[in-house]
Design a protein around this motif. Structure first.
Motif, PDB file in Angstrom:
ATOM      1  N   MET A 206       0.844  -1.191   0.000  1.00 50.06           N
ATOM      2  CA  MET A 206       0.000   0.000   0.000  1.00 50.06           C
ATOM      3  C   MET A 206       0.884   1.248   0.000  1.00 50.06           C
ATOM      4  SD  MET A 206      -3.244  -0.723   0.036  1.00 50.06           S
ATOM      5  CE  MET A 206      -4.015   0.721   0.768  1.00 50.06           C
ATOM      6  N   PRO A 207       0.518   2.290  -0.764  1.00 53.63           N
ATOM      7  CA  PRO A 207       1.295   3.528  -0.748  1.00 53.63           C
ATOM      8  C   PRO A 207       1.286   4.152   0.645  1.00 53.63           C
ATOM      9  CG  PRO A 207      -0.233   3.459  -2.618  1.00 53.63           C
ATOM     10  CD  PRO A 207      -0.589   2.325  -1.720  1.00 53.63           C
ATOM     11  N   ALA A 208       2.387   4.829   0.987  1.00 52.07           N
ATOM     12  CA  ALA A 208       2.487   5.531   2.274  1.00 52.07           C
ATOM     13  C   ALA A 208       2.368   7.024   2.006  1.00 52.07           C
ATOM     14  CB  ALA A 208       3.814   5.195   2.945  1.00 52.07           C
ATOM     15  N   TYR A 209       1.257   7.606   2.433  1.00 48.94           N
ATOM     16  CA  TYR A 209       1.057   9.042   2.251  1.00 48.94           C
ATOM     17  C   TYR A 209       1.643   9.768   3.454  1.00 48.94           C
ATOM     18  CZ  TYR A 209      -1.093  13.574   1.423  1.00 48.94           C
ATOM     19  OH  TYR A 209      -1.287  14.913   1.212  1.00 48.94           O
ATOM     20  N   LEU A 210       2.754  10.460   3.232  1.00 52.04           N
ATOM     21  CA  LEU A 210       3.470  11.152   4.302  1.00 52.04           C
ATOM     22  C   LEU A 210       3.651  12.623   3.957  1.00 52.04           C
ATOM     23  CD1 LEU A 210       6.149   8.401   5.077  1.00 52.04           C
ATOM     24  CD2 LEU A 210       4.116   8.977   6.436  1.00 52.04           C
ATOM     25  N   ASP A 211       2.573  13.230   3.441  1.00 52.83           N
ATOM     26  CA  ASP A 211       2.599  14.647   3.070  1.00 52.83           C
ATOM     27  C   ASP A 211       1.343  15.354   3.588  1.00 52.83           C
ATOM     28  OD1 ASP A 211       3.747  16.903   1.954  1.00 52.83           O
ATOM     29  OD2 ASP A 211       2.871  16.561  -0.030  1.00 52.83           O
TER      30      ASP A 211
ATOM     31  N   GLU B  82      14.826  16.492  -6.149  1.00 54.28           N
ATOM     32  CA  GLU B  82      13.886  16.000  -7.148  1.00 54.28           C
ATOM     33  C   GLU B  82      14.133  14.528  -7.460  1.00 54.28           C
ATOM     34  OE1 GLU B  82      12.110  17.291 -11.516  1.00 54.28           O
ATOM     35  OE2 GLU B  82      13.930  18.241 -10.746  1.00 54.28           O
ATOM     36  N   SER B  83      15.397  14.156  -7.564  1.00 58.56           N
ATOM     37  CA  SER B  83      15.728  12.759  -7.843  1.00 58.56           C
ATOM     38  C   SER B  83      15.291  11.855  -6.690  1.00 58.56           C
ATOM     39  CB  SER B  83      17.228  12.607  -8.089  1.00 58.56           C
ATOM     40  OG  SER B  83      17.640  13.357  -9.217  1.00 58.56           O
ATOM     41  N   LEU B  84      15.503  12.317  -5.459  1.00 59.67           N
ATOM     42  CA  LEU B  84      15.113  11.512  -4.307  1.00 59.67           C
ATOM     43  C   LEU B  84      13.596  11.374  -4.218  1.00 59.67           C
ATOM     44  CD1 LEU B  84      15.958   9.896  -1.879  1.00 59.67           C
ATOM     45  CD2 LEU B  84      16.154  12.022  -0.563  1.00 59.67           C
ATOM     46  N   LEU B  85      12.875  12.460  -4.533  1.00 57.25           N
ATOM     47  CA  LEU B  85      11.420  12.371  -4.567  1.00 57.25           C
ATOM     48  C   LEU B  85      10.959  11.308  -5.560  1.00 57.25           C
ATOM     49  CD1 LEU B  85       9.848  15.953  -4.497  1.00 57.25           C
ATOM     50  CD2 LEU B  85       9.787  14.205  -2.731  1.00 57.25           C
ATOM     51  N   GLY B  86      11.610  11.284  -6.723  1.00 57.61           N
ATOM     52  CA  GLY B  86      11.248  10.294  -7.729  1.00 57.61           C
ATOM     53  C   GLY B  86      11.480   8.876  -7.244  1.00 57.61           C
ATOM     54  N   GLU B  87      12.604   8.646  -6.581  1.00 57.78           N
ATOM     55  CA  GLU B  87      12.897   7.307  -6.049  1.00 57.78           C
ATOM     56  C   GLU B  87      11.840   6.892  -5.032  1.00 57.78           C
ATOM     57  OE1 GLU B  87      15.200   5.077  -6.701  1.00 57.78           O
ATOM     58  OE2 GLU B  87      16.414   6.196  -8.143  1.00 57.78           O
ATOM     59  N   LEU B  88      11.484   7.790  -4.147  1.00 52.20           N
ATOM     60  CA  LEU B  88      10.497   7.457  -3.114  1.00 52.20           C
ATOM     61  C   LEU B  88       9.111   7.279  -3.718  1.00 52.20           C
ATOM     62  CD1 LEU B  88      11.677   9.849  -0.261  1.00 52.20           C
ATOM     63  CD2 LEU B  88      12.047   7.387  -0.435  1.00 52.20           C
TER      64      LEU B  88
ATOM     65  N   ARG C 295       8.403   6.169  -6.692  1.00 54.15           N
ATOM     66  CA  ARG C 295       8.356   4.866  -7.345  1.00 54.15           C
ATOM     67  C   ARG C 295       8.180   3.732  -6.333  1.00 54.15           C
ATOM     68  NH1 ARG C 295      11.671   7.611 -11.007  1.00 54.15           N
ATOM     69  NH2 ARG C 295      13.566   7.292  -9.748  1.00 54.15           N
ATOM     70  N   ALA C 296       8.600   3.988  -5.105  1.00 50.25           N
ATOM     71  CA  ALA C 296       8.423   2.994  -4.041  1.00 50.25           C
ATOM     72  C   ALA C 296       7.077   3.140  -3.336  1.00 50.25           C
ATOM     73  CB  ALA C 296       9.560   3.113  -3.026  1.00 50.25           C
ATOM     74  N   GLY C 297       6.241   4.062  -3.805  1.00 50.86           N
ATOM     75  CA  GLY C 297       4.912   4.240  -3.227  1.00 50.86           C
ATOM     76  C   GLY C 297       4.877   5.113  -1.996  1.00 50.86           C
TER      77      GLY C 297
ATOM     78  N   ASP D 150       7.592   2.633   8.771  1.00 49.43           N
ATOM     79  CA  ASP D 150       8.439   1.487   8.440  1.00 49.43           C
ATOM     80  C   ASP D 150       8.789   1.478   6.959  1.00 49.43           C
ATOM     81  OD1 ASP D 150       8.315   0.629  11.062  1.00 49.43           O
ATOM     82  OD2 ASP D 150       6.714  -0.834  10.703  1.00 49.43           O
ATOM     83  N   ALA D 151       7.811   1.781   6.119  1.00 49.11           N
ATOM     84  CA  ALA D 151       8.043   1.777   4.674  1.00 49.11           C
ATOM     85  C   ALA D 151       9.095   2.804   4.289  1.00 49.11           C
ATOM     86  CB  ALA D 151       6.734   2.040   3.938  1.00 49.11           C
ATOM     87  N   LEU D 152       9.005   4.005   4.859  1.00 47.60           N
ATOM     88  CA  LEU D 152       9.996   5.032   4.555  1.00 47.60           C
ATOM     89  C   LEU D 152      11.381   4.617   5.026  1.00 47.60           C
ATOM     90  CD1 LEU D 152      10.782   7.866   3.578  1.00 47.60           C
ATOM     91  CD2 LEU D 152      10.143   8.725   5.847  1.00 47.60           C
ATOM     92  N   LEU D 153      11.486   4.116   6.235  1.00 51.96           N
ATOM     93  CA  LEU D 153      12.787   3.719   6.770  1.00 51.96           C
ATOM     94  C   LEU D 153      13.393   2.562   5.974  1.00 51.96           C
ATOM     95  CD1 LEU D 153      12.019   3.906  10.600  1.00 51.96           C
ATOM     96  CD2 LEU D 153      13.469   5.458   9.276  1.00 51.96           C
ATOM     97  N   ALA D 154      12.544   1.698   5.430  1.00 49.86           N
ATOM     98  CA  ALA D 154      13.048   0.558   4.658  1.00 49.86           C
ATOM     99  C   ALA D 154      13.576   0.982   3.298  1.00 49.86           C
ATOM    100  CB  ALA D 154      11.937  -0.476   4.481  1.00 49.86           C
TER     101      ALA D 154
END
Length: 382
Positions: A1-6, A305-311, A313-315, A360-364
């Motif tokens: 499931m996507p993690a909404y952290l905004d 911007e690159s880091l946002l894209g990586e995260l 893509r990980a949901g 947990d999803a963000l830390l992983a």
């Protein structure tokens, strides 16, 4: 499931607000300025909503107006006071870390011939109340209740005391605080206050403007008879009803919710330095000095911007750059004023729907995401 952290950008619509919105679309569709039955029903909904919001904020109902956004509320508060007090002076005094909507209003005032003085902040993003001692030609001052990027709570009441000692009114942008922590206009000494419904679980497109009784204010724009002459145009009755419902519900939730959200943020603050090399945690380390739901950190040698894209893509949804203009990832004026790294910063904000699995999803995902971005930039061995 996507993690909404905004959640600091926009909160999920509160279930109570959703129910109120749907009901008000049926019951409050008529023009509340008219006298027939359906119009009177709409006016009763509007008046009841105003009373609810006023009670939560410690204001009188006739001090509360509804705008089309928090931006409009803040700009009307600041520019309307400056216009009404132009004989007292043409200067606006504000902190260097205000939201962009306040900064844009100040720039507009300056282009029209007014003056603007900016007060600096410390490394946590907090002002010194003594620095808000206003020059003699100051018409109005503006200070956010809490910072929208690093969560630092400002000494608003102390600043209000400094200003009121020489008769200068204070506008408080409380968009990031209202619905997150208790905010009372009388307790903090605000003469004017602005807030935004979508920040606390209300619908987008509704702002709150409080102008305290006896404060001088003149509409800086063409006005009509709506909202006490403060806001022109047909009111969004259904949205306002939903806003009041969300704020009332949040007022009953935040005391129990804050420890849970603060726990998520504390876990991130503790774990991130061990998981990601060269990361800086921003804002006040003392929980009493910051909002419970928000954390910003900067990663050295990382493009935001690159880091946002990586995260993404990980949901995982977070924000970066200046939170006011993150669609263009403009370097953060808040972090620049603090003397912090303005690139590679990530703002994480949890909310009512967040749970430990989101954290947990963000830390992983984050350590590998940062490593990939650094590798593409040619940075290795950290």
């Amino acid at each position: 499931m996507p993690a909404y952290l905004d959640h600091a950008s926009t909160a999920v619509l509160h279930p109570t607000a959703r129910d109120a919105l749907l009901a008000a679309l049926d019951e409050g569709w008529a023009d509340p300025a008219r006298l027939y039955r359906d119009a009177r029903r709409a006016r009763m909904l509007l008046d009841a909503s105003r009373e609810t919001v006023a009670a939560v904020l410690g204001a009188r109902p006739d001090e509360v107006s509804f705008t089309s956004s928090g931006t409009q509320a803040a700009q009307l508060a600041l520019l309307g006071t400056a216009r009404a007090r132009r004989r007292a002076g043409t200067r606006i005094l504000l902190s260097a870390v205000e939201h962009s909507c306040v900064l844009h209003a100040a720039e507009w005032h300056e282009r029209a011939g007014g003056q603007v003085t900016t007060v600096g902040v410390d490394g946590f993003g907090r002002v010194d109340p003594a620095a808000f001692a206003p020059p003699p030609d100051t018409a109005v001052a503006s200070l956010q209740h809490a910072n929208h990027e690093v969560a630092t709570i400002q000494p608003v009441a102390a600043v209000a005391d400094v200003l009121h000692a020489v008769g200068v009114p204070l506008h408080v942008d409380a968009a990031m605080s209202v619905g997150r922590i208790p905010v009372d206009v009388q307790a903090i000494g605000a003469d004017l206050l602005s807030a935004s419904a979508h920040k606390f679980g209300g619908p987008a497109g509704v702002g709150i403007l409080v102008v305290r009784t006896g404060r001088r204010w003149a509409n800086p724009l063409p006005a009509d008879e709506r909202e006490g002459g403060r806001v022109a145009g047909f009111p969004n009755v259904a949205g306002i009803v939903a806003t009041a419902a969300a704020l009332h519900a949040r007022a009953g939730e935040i005391a129990d919710e804050a420890p849970r959200l603060a726990g998520y943020v504390d876990r991130l603050r503790a774990r991130l330095p061990h998981l990601v090399p060269d990361v800086e945690i921003l804002g006040d380390p003392d929980p009493a000095g910051r909002l419970p739901h928000l954390l910003t950190f900067s990663c050295l040698y990382v493009d935001g911007e690159s880091l946002l894209g990586e995260l993404d893509r990980a949901g995982i949804a977070v924000s970066s750059g200046s939170s006011c203009t993150s669609d263009t990832l403009t370097p953060s004026h808040v972090l620049a004023a603090m003397g912090a790294l303005t690139q590679g910063n990530i703002r994480v904000s949890v909310g009512r729907e967040s749970d430990a699995a989101d954290v947990d999803a963000l830390l992983a995902v984050l350590p590998d995401a940062v490593a990939r971005v650094r590798e593409r930039a040619g940075v290795v061995g950290l």
